[in-house]
Each structure stands twice: as structure tokens, then as C-alpha cells.
Design a protein around this motif. Structure first.
Motif, PDB file in Angstrom:
ATOM      1  N   ARG A 206       0.827  -1.209   0.000  1.00 23.57           N
ATOM      2  CA  ARG A 206       0.000   0.000   0.000  1.00 23.57           C
ATOM      3  C   ARG A 206       0.863   1.262   0.000  1.00 23.57           C
ATOM      4  O   ARG A 206       0.529   2.251  -0.660  1.00 23.57           O
ATOM      5  N   ALA A 207       1.978   1.219   0.733  1.00 25.43           N
ATOM      6  CA  ALA A 207       2.871   2.380   0.779  1.00 25.43           C
ATOM      7  C   ALA A 207       3.466   2.666  -0.595  1.00 25.43           C
ATOM      8  O   ALA A 207       3.785   3.824  -0.909  1.00 25.43           O
ATOM      9  N   ALA A 208       3.619   1.622  -1.409  1.00 24.15           N
ATOM     10  CA  ALA A 208       4.142   1.789  -2.769  1.00 24.15           C
ATOM     11  C   ALA A 208       3.056   2.215  -3.751  1.00 24.15           C
ATOM     12  O   ALA A 208       3.326   2.385  -4.947  1.00 24.15           O
ATOM     13  N   GLY A 209       1.834   2.370  -3.263  1.00 24.07           N
ATOM     14  CA  GLY A 209       0.738   2.786  -4.131  1.00 24.07           C
ATOM     15  C   GLY A 209       0.150   1.670  -4.962  1.00 24.07           C
ATOM     16  O   GLY A 209      -0.549   1.920  -5.955  1.00 24.07           O
ATOM     17  N   LYS A 210       0.405   0.422  -4.565  1.00 24.08           N
ATOM     18  CA  LYS A 210      -0.115  -0.727  -5.307  1.00 24.08           C
ATOM     19  C   LYS A 210      -1.171  -1.450  -4.472  1.00 24.08           C
ATOM     20  O   LYS A 210      -1.341  -1.194  -3.286  1.00 24.08           O
ATOM     21  N   LEU A 211      -1.860  -2.387  -5.108  1.00 30.13           N
ATOM     22  CA  LEU A 211      -2.941  -3.121  -4.473  1.00 30.13           C
ATOM     23  C   LEU A 211      -2.453  -4.470  -3.977  1.00 30.13           C
ATOM     24  O   LEU A 211      -1.529  -5.066  -4.549  1.00 30.13           O
ATOM     25  N   SER A 212      -3.095  -4.969  -2.930  1.00 26.13           N
ATOM     26  CA  SER A 212      -2.698  -6.265  -2.385  1.00 26.13           C
ATOM     27  C   SER A 212      -3.884  -7.215  -2.360  1.00 26.13           C
ATOM     28  O   SER A 212      -5.043  -6.801  -2.228  1.00 26.13           O
ATOM     29  N   GLY A 213      -3.581  -8.507  -2.503  1.00 22.22           N
ATOM     30  CA  GLY A 213      -4.591  -9.548  -2.454  1.00 22.22           C
ATOM     31  C   GLY A 213      -4.085 -10.737  -1.670  1.00 22.22           C
ATOM     32  O   GLY A 213      -2.894 -10.830  -1.345  1.00 22.22           O
ATOM     33  N   ILE A 214      -4.987 -11.678  -1.378  1.00 19.77           N
ATOM     34  CA  ILE A 214      -4.609 -12.832  -0.559  1.00 19.77           C
ATOM     35  C   ILE A 214      -5.648 -13.933  -0.732  1.00 19.77           C
ATOM     36  O   ILE A 214      -6.779 -13.676  -1.125  1.00 19.77           O
ATOM     37  N   LEU A 215      -5.226 -15.164  -0.426  1.00 14.14           N
ATOM     38  CA  LEU A 215      -6.136 -16.306  -0.378  1.00 14.14           C
ATOM     39  C   LEU A 215      -6.532 -16.527   1.076  1.00 14.14           C
ATOM     40  O   LEU A 215      -5.672 -16.725   1.937  1.00 14.14           O
ATOM     41  N   PHE A 232      -8.431  -7.417  -2.956  1.00 14.80           N
ATOM     42  CA  PHE A 232      -9.005  -8.578  -3.631  1.00 14.80           C
ATOM     43  C   PHE A 232      -8.606  -9.840  -2.866  1.00 14.80           C
ATOM     44  O   PHE A 232      -7.442 -10.078  -2.585  1.00 14.80           O
ATOM     45  N   ILE A 233      -9.627 -10.599  -2.501  1.00  9.58           N
ATOM     46  CA  ILE A 233      -9.451 -11.740  -1.604  1.00  9.58           C
ATOM     47  C   ILE A 233     -10.159 -12.949  -2.193  1.00  9.58           C
ATOM     48  O   ILE A 233     -11.349 -12.886  -2.534  1.00  9.58           O
ATOM     49  N   ALA A 234      -9.429 -14.054  -2.318  1.00 11.04           N
ATOM     50  CA  ALA A 234     -10.054 -15.312  -2.721  1.00 11.04           C
ATOM     51  C   ALA A 234     -10.644 -15.942  -1.466  1.00 11.04           C
ATOM     52  O   ALA A 234      -9.904 -16.321  -0.550  1.00 11.04           O
ATOM     53  N   VAL A 235     -11.965 -16.036  -1.410  1.00  9.39           N
ATOM     54  CA  VAL A 235     -12.643 -16.483  -0.197  1.00  9.39           C
ATOM     55  C   VAL A 235     -13.159 -17.917  -0.310  1.00  9.39           C
ATOM     56  O   VAL A 235     -13.828 -18.404   0.609  1.00  9.39           O
ATOM     57  N   GLY A 236     -12.842 -18.593  -1.409  1.00  8.64           N
ATOM     58  CA  GLY A 236     -13.264 -19.977  -1.565  1.00  8.64           C
ATOM     59  C   GLY A 236     -12.428 -20.698  -2.602  1.00  8.64           C
ATOM     60  O   GLY A 236     -11.802 -20.073  -3.465  1.00  8.64           O
ATOM     61  N   ILE A 237     -12.426 -22.027  -2.516  1.00  5.85           N
ATOM     62  CA  ILE A 237     -11.732 -22.898  -3.472  1.00  5.85           C
ATOM     63  C   ILE A 237     -12.752 -23.922  -3.949  1.00  5.85           C
ATOM     64  O   ILE A 237     -13.351 -24.634  -3.130  1.00  5.85           O
ATOM     65  N   ASP A 238     -12.963 -24.007  -5.240  1.00  5.44           N
ATOM     66  CA  ASP A 238     -14.051 -24.846  -5.747  1.00  5.44           C
ATOM     67  C   ASP A 238     -13.954 -26.300  -5.270  1.00  5.44           C
ATOM     68  O   ASP A 238     -14.935 -26.889  -4.826  1.00  5.44           O
ATOM     69  N   ILE A 239     -12.763 -26.872  -5.335  1.00  5.94           N
ATOM     70  CA  ILE A 239     -12.582 -28.266  -4.928  1.00  5.94           C
ATOM     71  C   ILE A 239     -12.886 -28.438  -3.443  1.00  5.94           C
ATOM     72  O   ILE A 239     -13.585 -29.375  -3.036  1.00  5.94           O
ATOM     73  N   SER A 240     -12.388 -27.532  -2.620  1.00  2.00           N
ATOM     74  CA  SER A 240     -12.624 -27.615  -1.175  1.00  2.00           C
ATOM     75  C   SER A 240     -14.105 -27.447  -0.848  1.00  2.00           C
ATOM     76  O   SER A 240     -14.646 -28.155   0.011  1.00  2.00           O
ATOM     77  N   LEU A 241     -14.762 -26.505  -1.525  1.00  2.00           N
ATOM     78  CA  LEU A 241     -16.180 -26.287  -1.271  1.00  2.00           C
ATOM     79  C   LEU A 241     -17.002 -27.521  -1.644  1.00  2.00           C
ATOM     80  O   LEU A 241     -17.923 -27.918  -0.914  1.00  2.00           O
ATOM     81  N   MET A 242     -16.662 -28.161  -2.756  1.00  5.48           N
ATOM     82  CA  MET A 242     -17.373 -29.369  -3.149  1.00  5.48           C
ATOM     83  C   MET A 242     -17.126 -30.483  -2.143  1.00  5.48           C
ATOM     84  O   MET A 242     -18.058 -31.182  -1.718  1.00  5.48           O
ATOM     85  N   ARG A 243     -15.881 -30.646  -1.732  1.00  4.74           N
ATOM     86  CA  ARG A 243     -15.543 -31.712  -0.780  1.00  4.74           C
ATOM     87  C   ARG A 243     -16.267 -31.506   0.551  1.00  4.74           C
ATOM     88  O   ARG A 243     -16.835 -32.450   1.117  1.00  4.74           O
ATOM     89  N   GLN A 244     -16.248 -30.271   1.053  1.00  3.01           N
ATOM     90  CA  GLN A 244     -16.897 -29.991   2.337  1.00  3.01           C
ATOM     91  C   GLN A 244     -18.399 -30.246   2.262  1.00  3.01           C
ATOM     92  O   GLN A 244     -18.990 -30.848   3.162  1.00  3.01           O
ATOM     93  N   ALA A 245     -19.012 -29.791   1.174  1.00  2.00           N
ATOM     94  CA  ALA A 245     -20.453 -29.988   1.020  1.00  2.00           C
ATOM     95  C   ALA A 245     -20.795 -31.469   0.874  1.00  2.00           C
ATOM     96  O   ALA A 245     -21.789 -31.951   1.440  1.00  2.00           O
ATOM     97  N   ALA A 246     -19.977 -32.209   0.122  1.00  2.00           N
ATOM     98  CA  ALA A 246     -20.237 -33.635  -0.087  1.00  2.00           C
ATOM     99  C   ALA A 246     -20.080 -34.421   1.216  1.00  2.00           C
ATOM    100  O   ALA A 246     -20.888 -35.308   1.522  1.00  2.00           O
ATOM    101  N   LEU A 247     -19.048 -34.110   1.986  1.00  2.04           N
ATOM    102  CA  LEU A 247     -18.837 -34.802   3.256  1.00  2.04           C
ATOM    103  C   LEU A 247     -19.962 -34.496   4.240  1.00  2.04           C
ATOM    104  O   LEU A 247     -20.444 -35.387   4.951  1.00  2.04           O
TER     105      LEU A 247
END
Length: 266
Positions: A206-215, A232-247
Motif C-alpha cells: 500500500r505504501a508503494a501505491g499498489k494493491l494487495s490480495g490474498i487467499l 481482492f481476496i479469494a474467499v473460496g476454493i471450488d474443490i474444497s467447497l465441493m468436498r466440504q459440502a459432499a462430506l
């Protein structure tokens, strides 16, 4: 034909938070389903998913009609691979394991045509130019490109300020899993040392005037990182979401099928 607008880059410029999902199935069919969920962006993973240039192309084509903006993560810093990805129409490119400003400058060069870089000219052979239908593509392509560099090691975090300051780097993305492993806290990105490093990288970016993101698939993490300044934040992973829902789905039936035992004592 006009240059295709980079929706992800435009959304970042608006200042609004952008919530994304990891797309790891390496399939155009699955990517199209994921694109329909309504996330602001989706990461087509060329590093840890079994993707090739043709499979990434198929996913770009599949998600093109949807509002979810595709981001493609390359497997390496290879400028030849970067050239291929840009030629098939990737406009937002994420590169893993960037540890120095020198590496960042080399990546910028790989996305630019001479005299500003080393990208080879494909012209009418490439989807990026819409097979020569986009006028003056060579001189204007960089305007719609978004380069995201990943810092996910001790060296990357320590050099985050210098990396973010490189002209042509649009954003810095932090990888908590690799970072925590590299710091000796395997499987524990919540460790105080890891969290301190993450925050320092966000602050430096942010100090450099750029944007940051994370998983950050865990909600409490995602909200904390957003409070710290991640846009910008990745708040889900398709494979993990499917696995969690299936289990969870199966567990409901397994539990209901268990024989009932009486608590009566004799």
C-alpha cells in the motif's frame, strides 16, 4: 474491433473489494459452472492444478460470457510460457514465488513488446489480437494487462516494498500456505509470526501505491485481511467447497442410519 476491457483491472481501479474463488478442476465445463456463481473474479490455477495452455484457453472461452473476471496463475516465471498465456488472451496474470525486484522487472519485460520488453509478436495467430482484428494491439496491449506477483517466502516478504515499487507490477498477492511453511510453521498460517509478515507485506504494498490480495477461505481471516487493506481476496476454493459440502451431505445420512441404542439400565 476494440481491445477487450480487462474487467478485473477496472474493478480494482474502482476501489471496491473484490471477492474471488479458486478454480482448480482444470476443466472448461467446471470453470463455466464456477463462473456462474457470481464471484467478482476466479483464479484459473496453472501452478497446482493439472492445467496446460490448451486447457486454460478452454476455460477462458467458457467463462467469457460471465461477469466473473478470469485471473490466470502461471506455473513459473518462464517468459516463453508467459508469451503463450498472453497470446491466448490472458489479461490478468499471476506469477508465483516472486522474491526480488529484479525478478519482478523481468516479469514486466516478459509482458511487454520491444523496446519495453521481450514479448514475441504473434500477430494474426493470436486470440489476444482477435486474430489481427484489434488495431494497434502491440502499442496498446499493456493498457489492459494486469500483472500480479505473488510473495510467499521470507525473501519475498522482506523485499515486498521493492517488488511493489516496480513499474508495471499492478498488485502483490500473498500466499499464506507457502509463507507459513517457509517460516517453519507448517499448516499454521495463523501463527503470530506469519500474521506479522502478512501485515508487513500489505503495508509495504500500500505504501508503494499498489494493491494487495490474498487467499483466505476462512471468513475470519478474510475479514481481517480486508481490514488490513487487502482489496481482492479469494474467499473460496471450488474443490474444497465441493468436498466440504459432499462430506457434510453424506454425514447426515450416515448419522441417521446409525442404530439407536437404549440408555435404559437394568
Amino acid at each position: 474491433m476494440n481491445m477487450p476491457i480487462n474487467r478485473f483491472k477496472a474493478a480494482l481501479a474502482s476501489g471496491a473489494p473484490q471477492y474471488g474463488i479458486w478454480a482448480g478442476f482444470a476443466s472448461g465445463y467446471a470453470a463455466e459452472i464456477t463462473a456462474g456463481f457470481g464471484y467478482d473474479w476466479m483464479l484459473i490455477d496453472g501452478e497446482h492444478a493439472p492445467n496446460t495452455v490448451p486447457s486454460i484457453l478452454a476455460q477462458l472461452q467458457a467463462v467469457a460470457p460471465y461477469s466473473s473476471a478470469p485471473v490466470v496463475r502461471a506455473v513459473s516465471h518462464d517468459p516463453v510460457l508467459i508469451k503463450q498465456l498472453l497470446d491466448i488472451g490472458v489479461q490478468t496474470l499471476m506469477i508465483p514465488m516472486v522474491e526480488s525486484a529484479e525478478q519482478a522487472r523481468a516479469l514486466v519485460q516478459a509482458t511487454r513488446y520491444p523496446p519495453h520488453g521481450i514479448r514475441g509478436v504473434g500477430g494474426g495467430l493470436t486470440r489476444a489480437t482477435r486474430w489481427d482484428a484489434v488495431p494497434d494491439y502491440i502499442n496498446t496491449a499493456h493498457q489492459q494487462l494486469c500483472l500480479i506477483v505473488q510473495v510467499e517466502s521470507r525473501a519475498g516478504i522482506e523485499n515486498a516494498a521493492a517488488i511493489a515499487a516496480v513499474d508495471g507490477v499492478d498488485a502483490v498477492f500473498i500466499g499464506p500456505a507457502d509463507l507459513s511453511t517457509g517460516l517453519g510453521h507448517v499448516g499454521n498460517p495463523s501463527h503470530p509470526e506469519v500474521q506479522e509478515k502478512i501485515r508487513s507485506a500489505i503495508d509495504a504494498t500500500r505504501a508503494a501505491g499498489k494493491l494487495s490480495g490474498i487467499l483466505a477461505p476462512a471468513e475470519q481471516d478474510a475479514r481481517r485481511y480486508q481490514d488490513w487493506g487487502c482489496q481482492f481476496i479469494a474467499v473460496g476454493i471450488d474443490i474444497s467447497l465441493m468436498r466440504q459440502a459432499a462430506l457434510a451431505n453424506l454425514a447426515r445420512y450416515r448419522q441417521s442410519a446409525e442404530p439407536h441404542t437404549s440408555s435404559k439400565t437394568y
